[in-house]
Design an enzyme around this catalytic site. Structure first.
Site, PDB file in Angstrom:
ATOM      1  N   GLY A 152      -0.083  41.048  29.288  1.00 47.71           N
ATOM      2  CA  GLY A 152       0.724  42.062  29.966  1.00 47.71           C
ATOM      3  C   GLY A 152       1.856  41.341  30.677  1.00 47.71           C
ATOM      4  N   SER A 183       5.273  59.081  39.193  1.00 46.55           N
ATOM      5  CA  SER A 183       5.714  57.896  39.943  1.00 46.55           C
ATOM      6  C   SER A 183       6.009  58.168  41.414  1.00 46.55           C
ATOM      7  CB  SER A 183       6.972  57.341  39.288  1.00 46.55           C
ATOM      8  OG  SER A 183       7.571  56.412  40.142  1.00 46.55           O
ATOM      9  N   ARG A 232       0.705  54.584  50.168  1.00 48.41           N
ATOM     10  CA  ARG A 232      -0.151  55.418  49.317  1.00 48.41           C
ATOM     11  C   ARG A 232      -1.479  55.792  49.958  1.00 48.41           C
ATOM     12  NH1 ARG A 232       1.132  52.136  43.717  1.00 48.41           N
ATOM     13  NH2 ARG A 232       3.281  52.880  43.630  1.00 48.41           N
TER      14      ARG A 232
END
Ligand SMILES: Cc1cc2nc3c(=O)[nH]c(=O)nc-3n(C[C@H](O)[C@H](O)[C@H](O)COP(=O)(O)OP(=O)(O)OC[C@H]3O[C@@H](n4cnc5c(N)ncnc54)[C@H](O)[C@@H]3O)c2cc1C
Length: 666
Positions: free
Chosen positions: A42, A284, A337
């Site tokens: 990745g 997002s 968050r």
């Protein structure tokens, strides 16, 4: 055992600068004699593979997809942080460092985070040089936007496809090295064990997923870059294949697993609608730049919406509760968050949730469309009182910024988010925990490194948005390729590592016997049956809010489920062919062990910090209550034959350049 984190001495800003000048180097001729295995290609693994090969090492790279281009990194939407201060809003390396430590609720390692902030500026230059099409302003300069937990605009982006574009950059760099013969790429290969010879990581056992062949690969060092383990919850925003297998098998060989319970639950995801879903979709965080989050103020309105009798657009402005703006006036919708997720849960638990399940809040773009529309009308000398014109102009601006995300929402939910607010709810998204690594990114197994989301990383108990890509690329392009020299410099005369050693025999036999057991078990339940059950335990008892009773029950339930799995799982097909059920079975077997350690870690941490919220430890206002006196450490667990028996090692967290205070976004 005291954990030697190898943090260098010196002032915070000189630590990395001085340290990297004194790292042992391997001379170019000798690098040709050194092999490095990278498991995972990745953003972290891909960038590391390309850089190590460019430096001259022989790289063997592995991924389970048919191409590195399909790594989960491709899903990253919103952006990547860097302390460039292109917006001229007062950003600096110190501020990025400070925001990240504070965002992680003072549970990250100070020196690592400062290094991350320092190299963040290089990442953008590197990617631009590769041709990554980062968004630009009208004048041609790179554009920035804001993400949660910060008061500056430092996020670089490529529409809602930042991960994809960055990954293509790393992949192109890798391909160049594949072409030169410096990287040998093993697609569709899954690492199933780590081989340790004389105390050092010297290779891996991998399964060729097309033929089922079990292969031995040797090297002088092994780098694990296999991403996060959020799929232990079954439902998450991660790619379906994301797993913990490589990291977990290395853990069972001696690599400590750090802070497994630190999980990020992202506030803006498309809500769960029933039992049929196998994956959740992220909307997002960049949307919180312009979207406003609310629920109805009146319980009867929330109820009428749930029953389909009222539409959100029918709720008057004064009857809406923009609860983040109300509770956190200085950060508003851009709180981190963990804070935003808990606030959504609090409103829904109190009965104000909006979709049929009562587990959703609104993310509304109406005021952004109006604001942008009026601005455009003014710029173009048009009538800003013409509602239709203003809407069309505003919609265009929003479409330019977030078009693909809106389209994705429309396709999944079948509602037009330009004309009606999106419905969102928190979902598992990222894991801050992972393999413990020292300052060089080496695990507790000599010669075994870990980078990217798979390590316990620089994010403490909560990661700020757009910081995962930054960390993955910092590790891959700018940290590991140099720190690994400290270790490999001693290997220049070792010569090729043979694969006919007894340690390879033992590891291969272990893998084979596990596969034999799974294939020959005449159970009656599919792998997903167990994975879903595990996910439910994790979400209900180890999820957004945890308490001692639930965690104790979860440990018991997971252990029982694991036992049942080995007795009753049914894996169809054969081991000698492409067999996704077998792949899944091996991954779920590891999740069933990790889940128990995860709950054990959450149970032992008698405090709330970041994404780890213990109901017993909260302020009167429902905010997380840390206990710095007793828990200011990294919890690194050593495997002892069973997750329940894991032994705790503590790495004390010392802050010399930041004062630990109660985290506030009010
Ligand atoms: C929907 C979504 C959106 C996101 N958006 C953002 C964003 O805007 N900004 C941001 O900073 N972060 C974002 N993140 C987080 C970020 O995308 C990830 O943390 C990051 O991409 C992880 O990169 P990685 O290289 O560590 O792992 P991955 O990209 O997950 O790569 C893992 C690699 O390991 C390989 N692998 C795994 N197991 C094995 C095995 N056993 N054997 C062989 N190979 C194996 C895989 O094939 C793959 O190549 C987002 C995450 C999600 C879920």
């Amino acid at each position: 055992m005291a954990l030697d984190n190898k943090i260098p001495h010196g002032s915070i800003s000189s630590k990395w600068t001085d340290y990297k000048d004194h790292i042992k180097l391997v001379n170019p001729a000798n690098k040709r004699n050194i092999d490095v295995i990278i498991v995972g290609t990745g953003l972290a693994g891909g960038s590391a593979a390309a850089t190590l090969a460019e430096l001259g090492y022989n790289v063997k790279a592995f991924c389970y997809q048919d191409s590195p281009r399909r790594a989960h990194s491709i899903a990253a939407q919103g952006g990547i942080n860097a302390a460039k201060n292109y917006s001229g809003d007062g950003d600096s390396i110190y501020r990025l460092f400070y925001d990240t430590v504070k965002g992680g609720d003072y549970r990250a390692r100070e020196a690592n985070v400062h290094r991350l902030a320092e190299v963040s500026v290089n990442i953008i230059d590197q990617c631009v040089a590769q041709g990554v099409p980062l968004a630009r302003e009208y004048g041609g300069l790179l554009d920035n936007r804001s993400f949660g937990g910060t008061q500056v605009s430092r996020t670089f982006y490529a529409k809602g496809q930042t991960g994809q574009q960055l990954l293509l950059g790393a992949y192109s760099a890798m391909n160049r090295q594949i072409g030169r013969g410096k990287i040998k790429m093993y697609n569709r290969h899954e690492m199933l064990d780590l081989v340790i010879v004389n105390g050092k990581a010297r290779g891996i056992i991998a399964r060729n997923m097309i033929t089922g062949e079990i292969e031995r690969h040797s090297a002088h060092a092994v780098v694990i870059a296999t991403g996060g383990y959020g799929n232990v919850f079954f439902l998450s925003t991660n790619a379906m294949g994301s797993n913990v297998t490589a990291a977990w098998r290395a853990h069972k060989r001696g690599a400590y697993f750090a802070n497994p319970c630190y999980t990020q639950i992202h506030p803006t995801c498309i809500p769960v609608t029933g039992d049929h879903q196998s994956k959740l979709t992220l909307m997002s965080e960049s949307l919180r730049n312009d979207g406003r989050i609310w629920v109805p103020k009146k319980m009867e309105d929330a109820q009428a919406i749930r029953e389909g009798k009222l539409k959100p657009t029918q709720i008057a402005e004064e009857d809406r509760d923009y609860y983040l703006e109300r509770r956190y006036p200085s950060f508003g919708n851009l709180v981190p968050r963990d804070v935003a997720s808990r606030a959504a849960k609090e409103r829904c638990d109190a009965g104000y949730g909006v979709n049929a399940t009562g587990e959703a809040v609104y993310l509304d773009f109406a005021s952004a469309i109006d604001r942008y529309g009026k601005e455009q009308a003014r710029i173009h000398h048009l009538d800003e009182n013409d509602a239709k014109l203003v809407y069309d102009l505003g919609k265009k601006v929003v479409e330019n910024k977030y078009g693909n995300l809106f389209q994705m929402y429309y396709k999944i939910v079948d509602e037009d988010p330009y004309t009606t607010p999106m419905m969102i709810y928190p979902a598992v998204h990222y894991t801050m925990g992972g393999m413990w690594v020292d300052y060089d990114l080496m695990t507790t197994v000599e010669g075994c490194y870990c980078i990217g989301e798979a390590n316990f990383s620089d994010h403490g108990a909560n990661r700020l948005g757009a910081s995962a890509l930054m960390q993955g690329l910092a590790d891959g392009y700018f940290v590991l390729p140099y720190t690994i020299g400290n270790y490999l410099a001693d290997d220049i005369r070792t010569g090729e590592i043979p694969t006919n050693l007894p340690e390879f025999d033992e590891a291969e036999n272990k893998v084979r016997s596990m596969i034999d057991h799974l294939m020959n078990n005449k159970g009656e339940h599919s792998v997903d049956y167990f994975h879903k059950k595990l996910g439910k335990i994790m979400w209900n008892k180890v999820g957004m809010a945890r308490n001692a009773q639930g965690l104790t029950e979860a440990m018991e339930e997971i252990a029982t489920l694991r036992e049942d799995f080995y007795k009753n799982v049914k894996v169809s097909g054969t081991a000698e062919s492409f067999n996704q059920e077998l792949e899944k079975a091996m991954r779920v077997a590891d999740f069933l062990e990790l889940g128990e350690l995860f709950a054990k870690d959450a149970l032992h941490r008698e405090e709330s910090c970041g994404g780890h919220f213990r109901e017993e430890h909260q302020t009167e206002e429902g905010e997380a209550k840390r206990d710095d006196e007793n828990f200011s450490y990294v919890a690194a667990w050593e495997f002892k034959g069973n997750p329940r028996e894991a032994v705790l090692h503590k790495e004390a967290l010392e802050y010399e350049n930041i004062k630990m205070v109660t985290r506030s976004y009010k």
